[in-house]
Design a protein around this motif. Structure first.
Motif, PDB file in Angstrom:
ATOM      1  N   PHE A   1      -8.869   5.320  -7.154  1.00 15.89           N
ATOM      2  CA  PHE A   1      -7.721   5.138  -7.162  1.00 15.89           C
ATOM      3  C   PHE A   1      -6.684   6.201  -6.585  1.00 15.89           C
ATOM      4  O   PHE A   1      -6.996   7.090  -6.245  1.00 15.89           O
ATOM      5  N   ILE A   2      -5.366   5.660  -6.324  1.00 10.64           N
ATOM      6  CA  ILE A   2      -4.471   6.616  -5.928  1.00 10.64           C
ATOM      7  C   ILE A   2      -3.184   6.763  -6.833  1.00 10.64           C
ATOM      8  O   ILE A   2      -2.764   5.874  -7.482  1.00 10.64           O
ATOM      9  N   LEU A   3      -2.777   7.877  -7.092  1.00 13.78           N
ATOM     10  CA  LEU A   3      -1.660   8.297  -8.057  1.00 13.78           C
ATOM     11  C   LEU A   3      -0.522   7.911  -7.550  1.00 13.78           C
ATOM     12  O   LEU A   3      -0.133   8.584  -6.472  1.00 13.78           O
ATOM     13  N   ASP A   4       0.563   7.059  -7.975  1.00 12.14           N
ATOM     14  CA  ASP A   4       1.784   6.580  -7.219  1.00 12.14           C
ATOM     15  C   ASP A   4       2.641   7.297  -8.140  1.00 12.14           C
ATOM     16  O   ASP A   4       3.583   6.315  -8.711  1.00 12.14           O
ATOM     17  N   ASN A   5       3.287   8.576  -8.092  1.00 12.45           N
ATOM     18  CA  ASN A   5       2.703   9.671  -7.207  1.00 12.45           C
ATOM     19  C   ASN A   5       3.085  10.821  -7.862  1.00 12.45           C
ATOM     20  O   ASN A   5       3.624  11.071  -9.062  1.00 12.45           O
ATOM     21  N   TYR A   6       2.472  12.090  -7.453  1.00  9.37           N
ATOM     22  CA  TYR A   6       2.539  13.350  -8.011  1.00  9.37           C
ATOM     23  C   TYR A   6       3.947  13.867  -8.511  1.00  9.37           C
ATOM     24  O   TYR A   6       4.553  14.392  -9.559  1.00  9.37           O
ATOM     25  N   PRO A   7       4.899  13.858  -7.572  1.00  8.24           N
ATOM     26  CA  PRO A   7       6.463  13.905  -7.838  1.00  8.24           C
ATOM     27  C   PRO A   7       7.011  13.205  -9.199  1.00  8.24           C
ATOM     28  O   PRO A   7       7.647  13.810 -10.151  1.00  8.24           O
TER      29      PRO A   7
ATOM     30  N   ASP B   1       9.614   4.008  -1.333  1.00  9.47           N
ATOM     31  CA  ASP B   1      11.043   4.300  -1.926  1.00  9.47           C
ATOM     32  C   ASP B   1      11.291   5.264  -1.485  1.00  9.47           C
ATOM     33  O   ASP B   1      11.009   6.554  -1.571  1.00  9.47           O
ATOM     34  N   GLU B   2      12.738   5.257  -0.924  1.00  7.29           N
ATOM     35  CA  GLU B   2      13.383   6.462  -0.423  1.00  7.29           C
ATOM     36  C   GLU B   2      13.656   7.649  -1.312  1.00  7.29           C
ATOM     37  O   GLU B   2      13.321   8.771  -1.010  1.00  7.29           O
ATOM     38  N   SER B   3      13.661   7.552  -2.616  1.00  9.89           N
ATOM     39  CA  SER B   3      14.191   8.459  -3.757  1.00  9.89           C
ATOM     40  C   SER B   3      12.675   8.840  -4.333  1.00  9.89           C
ATOM     41  O   SER B   3      12.211  10.158  -4.677  1.00  9.89           O
ATOM     42  N   SER B   4      11.925   8.049  -4.863  1.00  5.07           N
ATOM     43  CA  SER B   4      10.725   8.051  -5.831  1.00  5.07           C
ATOM     44  C   SER B   4       9.437   8.515  -4.902  1.00  5.07           C
ATOM     45  O   SER B   4       8.558   9.294  -5.207  1.00  5.07           O
ATOM     46  N   LYS B   5       9.364   8.163  -3.548  1.00  6.72           N
ATOM     47  CA  LYS B   5       8.115   8.188  -2.537  1.00  6.72           C
ATOM     48  C   LYS B   5       7.129   7.155  -3.163  1.00  6.72           C
ATOM     49  O   LYS B   5       6.007   7.281  -2.677  1.00  6.72           O
ATOM     50  N   GLU B   6       7.446   6.269  -4.235  1.00  2.45           N
ATOM     51  CA  GLU B   6       6.406   5.130  -4.510  1.00  2.45           C
ATOM     52  C   GLU B   6       6.378   4.174  -3.497  1.00  2.45           C
ATOM     53  O   GLU B   6       7.088   3.967  -2.828  1.00  2.45           O
ATOM     54  N   PHE B   7       5.319   3.538  -3.680  1.00  2.00           N
ATOM     55  CA  PHE B   7       5.087   2.433  -2.624  1.00  2.00           C
ATOM     56  C   PHE B   7       5.988   1.271  -3.095  1.00  2.00           C
ATOM     57  O   PHE B   7       6.018   1.046  -4.293  1.00  2.00           O
TER      58      PHE B   7
ATOM     59  N   TYR C   1      -4.365  12.319  -5.199  1.00  2.10           N
ATOM     60  CA  TYR C   1      -2.818  12.530  -5.198  1.00  2.10           C
ATOM     61  C   TYR C   1      -2.394  13.644  -4.183  1.00  2.10           C
ATOM     62  O   TYR C   1      -3.235  14.289  -3.762  1.00  2.10           O
ATOM     63  N   ASP C   2      -1.357  13.732  -3.780  1.00  3.06           N
ATOM     64  CA  ASP C   2      -0.768  14.989  -3.298  1.00  3.06           C
ATOM     65  C   ASP C   2       0.540  15.440  -3.465  1.00  3.06           C
ATOM     66  O   ASP C   2       1.454  14.646  -4.131  1.00  3.06           O
ATOM     67  N   LYS C   3       1.011  16.522  -3.164  1.00  4.71           N
ATOM     68  CA  LYS C   3       2.124  17.314  -3.891  1.00  4.71           C
ATOM     69  C   LYS C   3       3.490  16.518  -3.283  1.00  4.71           C
ATOM     70  O   LYS C   3       4.460  16.558  -3.697  1.00  4.71           O
ATOM     71  N   GLN C   4       3.491  15.934  -1.969  1.00  5.05           N
ATOM     72  CA  GLN C   4       4.602  15.554  -1.368  1.00  5.05           C
ATOM     73  C   GLN C   4       4.773  14.063  -2.138  1.00  5.05           C
ATOM     74  O   GLN C   4       5.959  13.636  -1.949  1.00  5.05           O
ATOM     75  N   GLY C   5       3.898  13.318  -2.420  1.00  5.34           N
ATOM     76  CA  GLY C   5       3.958  12.015  -2.882  1.00  5.34           C
ATOM     77  C   GLY C   5       3.623  10.885  -1.866  1.00  5.34           C
ATOM     78  O   GLY C   5       4.515  10.402  -0.834  1.00  5.34           O
TER      79      GLY C   5
END
Length: 306
Positions: free
Chosen positions: A124-130, A226-232, A100-104
């Motif tokens: 795996f990748i966490l989607d996401n930290y924020p 996604d513009e707001s959540s930074k999810e894929f 994961y990373d802090k920016q998402g």
């Protein structure tokens, strides 16, 4: 260029799925913080890790675990350097890793790809930290004086080595670009912001010209999130985006960016989309625009729109 070999598959986890994995797994689940910021951001991923992290996380520094002999910022390390870094983090090949990373979804996909090319079995990748934070999952805010405090005793890690045909070198890409008919047999996708691709905006590294490779496709990495959540974005939206931009599912694909970091966001998104056939995989140009702009002929640095 040789046809690439089989590649390990990774999974994208929602915060809830991540917590379920920890609860149900019989093997250790280790979060890896891969937070990295652009040099002009004024932020430091390592320092932020010392103040805040997912419980049990360890910090993987992509600014340190690299080919330090290269003049380019983020070239992959040798197997020896990679194995030593993993060993120092107390990681074994039996561990399940969640990056994961802090920016998402900014720098974590780079570590995800690195783990894939060095053939770690379960990643795996966490989607996401924020989003993980917003949903109220546990955060460790104990102040650490050094990253080593978060790491257990060193382990022994021995990777099978690098899958070289998933990494594009400058000489490989030049071979593709020089012949117009040959380069049309590939999707070449650039993850940098559109204005840097057209040459209208400068590169963040002083003195480096902006622009793009001939016949490359501009898909800024932010467009797959996604513009707001930074999810894929979901699979159907990703497929629609890539097809709309002109990505041909029947061609092998090369992704690039500024230094090889956000190119891996596209690599992950293309994997999620399911658009490309297994024998037409995604390869990352590791040196990316920073290397190309310094080594290539001016005629292969294109300004403006197609």
């Amino acid at each position: 260029m040789r046809p690439p070999s089989r590649f390990s598959i990774s999974s994208i986890l929602t915060p809830t799925a991540f917590k379920s994995l920890i609860a149900s797994s019989k093997s250790p689940v280790i979060p890896l913080d891969a937070t990295w910021y652009l040099p002009n951001s004024g932020r430091d991923g390592r320092e932020e890790f010392l103040s805040e992290r997912i419980p049990g996380a360890r910090f993987f520094d992509i600014d340190e675990v690299k080919d330090t002999s290269s003049p380019y910022p983020h070239m992959l390390p040798s197997a020896e350097v990679f194995d030593k870094a993993m060993s120092n983090l107390g990681i074994t090949r039996d561990d399940i890793l969640v990056v994961y990373d802090k920016q998402g979804n900014f720098s974590a996909p780079r570590l995800l790809w690195t783990l894939k090319v060095f053939q770690h079995p379960s990643i795996f990748i966490l989607d996401n930290y924020p989003l993980y934070k917003r949903e109220g999952h546990e955060i460790d805010t104990k102040k650490l004086s050094a990253v080593e405090e978060a790491n257990p005793a060193a382990a022994i890690y021995e990777s099978p080595g690098l899958i070289e045909d998933r990494v594009v070198a400058y000489t490989d890409l030049r071979q593709v670009i020089v012949e117009p008919l040959f380069r049309k047999k590939f999707n070449i996708i650039d993850a940098r912001p559109y204005a840097r691709w057209t040459g209208e905006a400068p590169e963040p590294r002083p003195g480096l010209p902006s622009g793009h490779l001939p016949d490359s496709i501009s898909i800024p990495f932010s467009e797959v999130l996604d513009e707001s959540s930074k999810e894929f974005k979901d699979t159907s939206k990703l497929q629609e985006l890539f097809l709309e931009k002109g990505v041909d599912p029947d061609k092998p694909t090369i992704v690039m960016c500024g230094t090889g970091v956000t190119a891996c966001v596209l690599e992950t998104a293309l994997g999620k989309s399911g658009l490309l056939l297994e024998d037409k995989p995604v390869m990352v140009y590791d040196g990316s625009w920073t290397e190309w702009a310094q080594r290539s002929d001016d005629k292969f640095i294109i300004k403006g729109k197609h």
